[in-house]
Enzyme design. Structure first.
Site, PDB file in Angstrom:
ATOM      1  N   ASN A  79       0.847  -1.196   0.000  1.00 38.83           N
ATOM      2  CA  ASN A  79       0.000   0.000   0.000  1.00 38.83           C
ATOM      3  C   ASN A  79       0.876   1.237   0.000  1.00 38.83           C
ATOM      4  O   ASN A  79       1.967   1.255   0.564  1.00 38.83           O
ATOM      5  CB  ASN A  79      -0.933   0.056   1.213  1.00 38.83           C
ATOM      6  CG  ASN A  79      -1.973   1.153   1.030  1.00 38.83           C
ATOM      7  OD1 ASN A  79      -2.831   1.043   0.150  1.00 38.83           O
ATOM      8  ND2 ASN A  79      -1.878   2.224   1.789  1.00 38.83           N
ATOM      9  N   TYR A 102       0.117  10.203   3.967  1.00 36.84           N
ATOM     10  CA  TYR A 102      -0.223  10.504   5.363  1.00 36.84           C
ATOM     11  C   TYR A 102       0.868  11.422   5.904  1.00 36.84           C
ATOM     12  O   TYR A 102       2.049  11.053   5.881  1.00 36.84           O
ATOM     13  CB  TYR A 102      -0.258   9.229   6.215  1.00 36.84           C
ATOM     14  CG  TYR A 102      -0.938   8.015   5.576  1.00 36.84           C
ATOM     15  CD1 TYR A 102      -2.282   8.039   5.224  1.00 36.84           C
ATOM     16  CD2 TYR A 102      -0.222   6.844   5.344  1.00 36.84           C
ATOM     17  CE1 TYR A 102      -2.883   6.918   4.649  1.00 36.84           C
ATOM     18  CE2 TYR A 102      -0.817   5.714   4.782  1.00 36.84           C
ATOM     19  CZ  TYR A 102      -2.153   5.757   4.435  1.00 36.84           C
ATOM     20  OH  TYR A 102      -2.743   4.652   3.877  1.00 36.84           O
ATOM     21  N   ARG A 103       0.491  12.585   6.419  1.00 33.58           N
ATOM     22  CA  ARG A 103       1.484  13.566   6.867  1.00 33.58           C
ATOM     23  C   ARG A 103       2.392  12.993   7.959  1.00 33.58           C
ATOM     24  O   ARG A 103       1.984  12.110   8.723  1.00 33.58           O
ATOM     25  CB  ARG A 103       0.783  14.810   7.395  1.00 33.58           C
ATOM     26  CG  ARG A 103       0.148  14.526   8.749  1.00 33.58           C
ATOM     27  CD  ARG A 103      -0.487  15.757   9.345  1.00 33.58           C
ATOM     28  NE  ARG A 103      -0.996  15.485  10.659  1.00 33.58           N
ATOM     29  CZ  ARG A 103      -2.200  15.863  11.084  1.00 33.58           C
ATOM     30  NH1 ARG A 103      -3.027  16.505  10.289  1.00 33.58           N
ATOM     31  NH2 ARG A 103      -2.574  15.605  12.324  1.00 33.58           N
ATOM     32  N   TRP A 150      -1.819   7.886   9.791  1.00 35.27           N
ATOM     33  CA  TRP A 150      -2.847   7.261   8.948  1.00 35.27           C
ATOM     34  C   TRP A 150      -4.112   7.167   9.783  1.00 35.27           C
ATOM     35  O   TRP A 150      -4.116   6.628  10.891  1.00 35.27           O
ATOM     36  CB  TRP A 150      -2.405   5.907   8.405  1.00 35.27           C
ATOM     37  CG  TRP A 150      -1.736   4.961   9.340  1.00 35.27           C
ATOM     38  CD1 TRP A 150      -2.155   4.581  10.576  1.00 35.27           C
ATOM     39  CD2 TRP A 150      -0.507   4.261   9.105  1.00 35.27           C
ATOM     40  NE1 TRP A 150      -1.282   3.695  11.124  1.00 35.27           N
ATOM     41  CE2 TRP A 150      -0.262   3.472  10.251  1.00 35.27           C
ATOM     42  CE3 TRP A 150       0.385   4.204   8.027  1.00 35.27           C
ATOM     43  CZ2 TRP A 150       0.863   2.652  10.350  1.00 35.27           C
ATOM     44  CZ3 TRP A 150       1.484   3.391   8.138  1.00 35.27           C
ATOM     45  CH2 TRP A 150       1.719   2.629   9.286  1.00 35.27           C
ATOM     46  N   GLU A 202      -1.405   1.094  -5.567  1.00 33.64           N
ATOM     47  CA  GLU A 202      -1.253   2.472  -6.043  1.00 33.64           C
ATOM     48  C   GLU A 202      -0.168   2.570  -7.110  1.00 33.64           C
ATOM     49  O   GLU A 202      -0.224   3.440  -7.991  1.00 33.64           O
ATOM     50  CB  GLU A 202      -0.911   3.407  -4.881  1.00 33.64           C
ATOM     51  CG  GLU A 202      -2.085   3.813  -3.996  1.00 33.64           C
ATOM     52  CD  GLU A 202      -2.458   2.784  -2.934  1.00 33.64           C
ATOM     53  OE1 GLU A 202      -1.773   1.738  -2.828  1.00 33.64           O
ATOM     54  OE2 GLU A 202      -3.449   3.015  -2.207  1.00 33.64           O
ATOM     55  N   ASP A 236      -4.811  22.180   9.028  1.00 31.39           N
ATOM     56  CA  ASP A 236      -5.212  21.132   8.089  1.00 31.39           C
ATOM     57  C   ASP A 236      -5.993  21.623   6.866  1.00 31.39           C
ATOM     58  O   ASP A 236      -6.285  22.808   6.735  1.00 31.39           O
ATOM     59  CB  ASP A 236      -6.011  20.064   8.860  1.00 31.39           C
ATOM     60  CG  ASP A 236      -5.468  18.680   8.590  1.00 31.39           C
ATOM     61  OD1 ASP A 236      -5.328  18.346   7.406  1.00 31.39           O
ATOM     62  OD2 ASP A 236      -5.185  17.948   9.556  1.00 31.39           O
TER      63      ASP A 236
END
Ligand code: FMN
Ligand code: MN
Length: 487
Positions: free
Chosen positions: A175, A179-180, A193, A239, A288
């Protein structure tokens, strides 16, 4: 020819005058964020920004790469984002099964027929420099975006455009998710995540096995790879295969130095490491996508074992905040690319608009070809059951003669067509982690509005009125006499 890496994409932006070099020294703490935010708010998303000289760093930073329709199309090498949807429809038509049901079952395998499987290579530019003995994150120009980021515990630096690679311990399936990454110190970061995402599923499995979880964070790569990390694909779709389909060429992957995780060979920077099952730490706060700070919360901890990078690494970052921001254009790409995939389940859906004010998922407007009573409500409930569409806080369904991208016309139709009691549906269920409006995190209400024409079966006791249109005859007459009126 597809881009090999982010450099080739930057070169194209340079040739087209779509990127500005800033040679004055700038601070990665807040200053780059403010400059980028102003550029994002410029008409149409402004230009991409290349900061040649970053304070206390030997590496440059690039921001706002994807932040306009033109640059997003260039990133995915299309004239129009709908061109990708057309290629997906072509793929679907090549799929062997005939019926829709079989096609649905085929979705996880869909991109496999494109044959753009990732390719393993022995060496990659992302490993030109290997720092295994004393890996040190402080060498890299990791930015602080908003004043309250990381407060009050640390400096609040975050990697904002990362590709996080993990493997499923049961199936071995890869995967990659965006995710920051919150930097805690030179060798420790957060792993943000959300519990709904694929990376978190992998982590749960490692936790159940009580095993250390290897992971790698890649930064920079060819633009299709970066975009793919943000795409809401089902867990079963790799991905990197999807990125190969987008760029029409396989993605080259190289094995990490300290684990079996594979990362794009042409990345700029790779941070290798592991997560201990159950080890959690406060992550955030962070300014955000919503335009608000997402509150600090407990997330898994990532320990760095090795850092590899290109000698002359270019560090890409994005600033999220009040829309319009760069990620709004990534969301628009998702809206176009995923329409044919949504239509697999719901062929009656004609079009979809995710207005940028809704920041990806808060607001979806759909037009449908309505065939029976309650049809729009079925679509609303159906979408709430589909992947990341579960996060849609407001879904509005209109008839197929409405252009959902014309917000003025759509609002007018909705406001006239809706009886709020008859036409609204509420549901409770999972909400996006970033939602701050509900009483509890990650759980709350969503609203659907059926703004289609209503029939007797739906309770409407009166005839639906006709919309105003001038007769063609009079329109032609006025056209022909227009000059005569003196305009
Ligand atoms: C700039 C940017 C930052 C993001 N940050 C996060 C994040 O910190 N955590 C998260 O769960 N999703 C984040 N997302 C959304 C995920 O990347 C997206 O939901 C993706 O589909 C996740 O991949 P997955 O489906 O493989 O889990 C971000 C998206 C973008 C464009
Ligand atoms: Mn995934």
């Amino acid at each position: 020819m597809s881009y090999k890496d982010i450099r080739e994409f930057i070169k194209v932006l340079e040739n087209k005058g779509l990127i500005t070099h800033i040679s004055a020294e700038v601070n990665p703490i807040l200053e780059i964020s403010e400059i980028t935010d102003r550029m994002c708010k410029a008409l149409g998303g402004g230009k991409a920004l290349f900061f040649d000289k970053v304070k206390n760093s030997g590496f440059p930073i690039v921001t706002n790469l994807f932040g306009s329709y033109e640059r997003m199309c260039l990133a995915l090498e299309v004239n129009n984002l709908d061109d990708i949807a057309k290629r997906i429809v072509d793929l679907l038509n090549q799929a062997p099964p005939e019926s829709i049901i079989e096609k649905l079952a085929f979705f996880p395998k869909l991109f496999e027929i494109s044959k753009y499987f990732p390719k393993k290579v022995k060496k990659g530019p992302c490993q030109e420099v290997i720092e295994k003995d004393n890996p040190d994150l402080s060498k890299f120009p990791i930015i602080k975006c908003w004043p309250g980021d990381g407060q009050p515990t640390d400096e609040g630096r975050f990697i904002t455009l990362p590709m996080v690679f993990t493997n499923d311990p049961e199936t071995g399936r890869r995967n990659c998710g965006m995710y920051r990454i919150h930097i805690y110190d030179n060798v420790t970061t957060g792993m943000h995540w959300h519990i709904h995402k694929d990376g978190a599923r992998h982590y749960d499995k490692y936790k159940a096995l009580n095993k250390r979880m290897p992971a790698a964070i890649a930064v920079g790569g060819d633009p299709a790879v970066i975009y793919a990390a943000s795409a809401p694909l089902p867990e079963s779709v790799d991905e990197m295969l999807f990125a190969g389909f987008l760029r029409k060429e396989s993605v080259e992957l190289v094995k990490c130095i300290t684990s079996d995780i594979e990362v794009p060979a042409n990345s700029e920077l790779v941070i290798e490491g592991y997560l201990n099952p159950g080890e959690m730490r406060l992550e955030g706060p962070f300014g955000d996508h919503t335009g608000f700070y997402s509150a600090a919360d407990y997330y898994p901890v990532f320990h760095v074992t090795c850092i590899t990078h290109r000698k002359d690494m270019i560090y890409p970052a994005t600033i999220v905040g009040k829309p319009p921001m760069e990620d709004c254009y990534m969301a628009k790409a998702t809206e176009r690319i995923f329409l044919p995939l949504i239509q697999l389940d719901f062929p009656e859906i004609k079009d979809i608009n995710l207005p940028i004010e809704g920041v990806f998922h808060n607001f979806a407007i759909l037009s449908i070809k309505k065939s029976y009573p309650g049809h729009a409500k079925k679509i609303i409930h159906g979408l709430w059951g589909k992947g990341q569409m579960m996060f849609a806080k407001l879904i509005i369904v209109v008839d197929d003669d409405v252009d959902v991208h014309n917000l003025s016309y759509t609002s007018w139709r909705v406001l006239n067509n809706v009886d709020w009691k008859r036409d609204t549906v509420f549901a409770e269920g999972p909400l996006d982690d970033l939602d701050h409006s509900a009483n509890w995190p990650r759980y709350g209400a969503k609203m659907g509005i059926d703004a289609t024409r209503k029939s007797r079966e739906e309770g409407m006791m009166r005839d639906w009125p006709d919309e105003l249109f001038m007769s063609e005859k009079i329109k032609k007459l006025v056209d022909s006499r227009w000059k005569e009126y003196g305009f």
